[in-house]
Design an enzyme around this catalytic site. Structure first.
Site, PDB file in Angstrom:
ATOM      1  N   PRO A  27       0.815  -1.229   0.000  1.00 32.49           N
ATOM      2  CA  PRO A  27       0.000   0.000   0.000  1.00 32.49           C
ATOM      3  C   PRO A  27       0.839   1.266   0.000  1.00 32.49           C
ATOM      4  O   PRO A  27       0.406   2.306  -0.509  1.00 32.49           O
ATOM      5  CB  PRO A  27      -0.821  -0.126   1.289  1.00 32.49           C
ATOM      6  CG  PRO A  27      -0.049  -1.062   2.164  1.00 32.49           C
ATOM      7  CD  PRO A  27       0.621  -2.031   1.230  1.00 32.49           C
ATOM      8  N   HIS A  28       2.058   1.212   0.560  1.00 32.82           N
ATOM      9  CA  HIS A  28       2.929   2.391   0.552  1.00 32.82           C
ATOM     10  C   HIS A  28       3.275   2.784  -0.886  1.00 32.82           C
ATOM     11  O   HIS A  28       3.307   3.968  -1.234  1.00 32.82           O
ATOM     12  CB  HIS A  28       4.216   2.108   1.330  1.00 32.82           C
ATOM     13  CG  HIS A  28       3.995   1.813   2.782  1.00 32.82           C
ATOM     14  ND1 HIS A  28       3.483   2.730   3.669  1.00 32.82           N
ATOM     15  CD2 HIS A  28       4.217   0.684   3.512  1.00 32.82           C
ATOM     16  CE1 HIS A  28       3.410   2.198   4.874  1.00 32.82           C
ATOM     17  NE2 HIS A  28       3.848   0.955   4.804  1.00 32.82           N
TER      18      HIS A  28
ATOM     19  N   ASP B  88       9.889  -2.235  -9.861  1.00 33.39           N
ATOM     20  CA  ASP B  88      10.752  -3.075  -9.048  1.00 33.39           C
ATOM     21  C   ASP B  88      11.878  -2.173  -8.592  1.00 33.39           C
ATOM     22  O   ASP B  88      12.511  -1.496  -9.407  1.00 33.39           O
ATOM     23  CB  ASP B  88      11.296  -4.271  -9.833  1.00 33.39           C
ATOM     24  CG  ASP B  88      11.895  -5.313  -8.892  1.00 33.39           C
ATOM     25  OD1 ASP B  88      11.153  -5.820  -8.049  1.00 33.39           O
ATOM     26  OD2 ASP B  88      13.093  -5.612  -9.009  1.00 33.39           O
TER      27      ASP B  88
ATOM     28  N   GLY C 146      10.943   0.765   3.878  1.00 33.79           N
ATOM     29  CA  GLY C 146      12.101   0.076   3.330  1.00 33.79           C
ATOM     30  C   GLY C 146      13.397   0.576   3.935  1.00 33.79           C
ATOM     31  O   GLY C 146      13.540   0.673   5.159  1.00 33.79           O
TER      32      GLY C 146
ATOM     33  N   ASP D  25      14.611   3.585   3.647  1.00 33.98           N
ATOM     34  CA  ASP D  25      14.612   5.042   3.776  1.00 33.98           C
ATOM     35  C   ASP D  25      15.325   5.546   5.032  1.00 33.98           C
ATOM     36  O   ASP D  25      16.031   6.564   4.973  1.00 33.98           O
ATOM     37  CB  ASP D  25      13.183   5.579   3.757  1.00 33.98           C
ATOM     38  CG  ASP D  25      12.554   5.573   2.374  1.00 33.98           C
ATOM     39  OD1 ASP D  25      13.280   5.296   1.392  1.00 33.98           O
ATOM     40  OD2 ASP D  25      11.343   5.842   2.263  1.00 33.98           O
TER      41      ASP D  25
ATOM     42  N   ARG E  14      11.828   6.684  -7.626  1.00 34.47           N
ATOM     43  CA  ARG E  14      10.515   6.357  -8.174  1.00 34.47           C
ATOM     44  C   ARG E  14       9.973   7.531  -8.983  1.00 34.47           C
ATOM     45  O   ARG E  14       9.378   7.348 -10.038  1.00 34.47           O
ATOM     46  CB  ARG E  14       9.584   5.961  -7.021  1.00 34.47           C
ATOM     47  CG  ARG E  14       8.413   5.105  -7.456  1.00 34.47           C
ATOM     48  CD  ARG E  14       7.763   4.384  -6.275  1.00 34.47           C
ATOM     49  NE  ARG E  14       8.536   3.189  -5.930  1.00 34.47           N
ATOM     50  CZ  ARG E  14       9.181   3.020  -4.787  1.00 34.47           C
ATOM     51  NH1 ARG E  14       9.151   3.964  -3.861  1.00 34.47           N
ATOM     52  NH2 ARG E  14       9.859   1.924  -4.544  1.00 34.47           N
TER      53      ARG E  14
END
Length: 205
Positions: free
Chosen positions: A25-26, A82, A162, A164, A191
């Site tokens: 969902p993130h 990915d 993740g 971050d 991203r």
């Protein structure tokens, strides 16, 4: 939208439903924020179908595997990404194995293992990598974006997900990615770079 032919849905005119090939969902939230101004009129739908086996050897290959599966399952155009982190001192690891690095698929376990493996490293250069993929009935494409930085000595910040908390982007003003606001991260991240390039390619097709 058609990337393989000369005609397609008018993205600006709107109404196009696109499935996002992730159960994270993130990522859905982040992509919705990033793509809203880039592909106006596109409605992003979450994907709840089966997860394919990601056995590609590159970020691009795995992104396309996911997008193909979502398109085949839903019949809708599909977006996928990915992404992961590459660390120079570890020969580019964890790379495509970033989400499964510690074997538990737990973010905290992954970053703690990465910090442990870098305990004696003087070279802490790293980059986030994102391959963004699009698949529809007429074709497919994938593009890559990278976000350069270094690995911190310890986790910092409460935002993001993740890796971050341990990634210090060169353009982050000395802050970890997890210390950036959502808007700041969206403006800088791998991203954002990848999906901006993908959106531009889609719009030109």
């Amino acid at each position: 939208m058609s990337i393989g032919g000369s005609t397609g849905v008018d993205l600006v005119g709107g109404g196009l439903q696109v499935v996002v090939a992730t159960h994270n969902p993130h990522k859905v939230e982040e992509l919705a924020r990033i793509l809203a101004p880039l592909l106006p009129g596109v409605e992003l739908l979450p994907y709840d179908g089966p997860e394919p086996v990601e056995d590609g050897e590159t970020f691009e290959a795995n992104a396309l595997i996911k997008a193909r599966a979502a398109h085949a399952t839903t019949g809708l155009p599909a977006l996928a990404d990915d992404s992961g982190i590459e660390v120079d001192a570890l020969g580019g690891a964890p790379g495509i194995h970033s989400a499964r690095y510690a074997g538990t698929r737990d973010d905290r376990d992954n970053l703690e293992l990465l910090l442990a493996n870098l305990a004696d490293a003087s070279d802490r250069a790293a980059r986030f990598v994102c391959a963004a993929a699009w698949v529809d009935a007429d074709g497919e494409l994938a593009v890559r974006g990278t976000w350069e930085g270094t690995i911190a000595d310890a986790a910092r910040g409460a935002g993001g997900f993740g890796y971050d908390p341990i990634f210090l982007p060169h353009d982050g003003g000395g802050r970890a990615a997890a210390e950036l606001s959502a808007d700041e991260k969206d403006a800088l991240s791998h991203r954002r770079i990848a999906f901006t390039a993908l959106a531009e390619r889609i719009q030109r097709a």
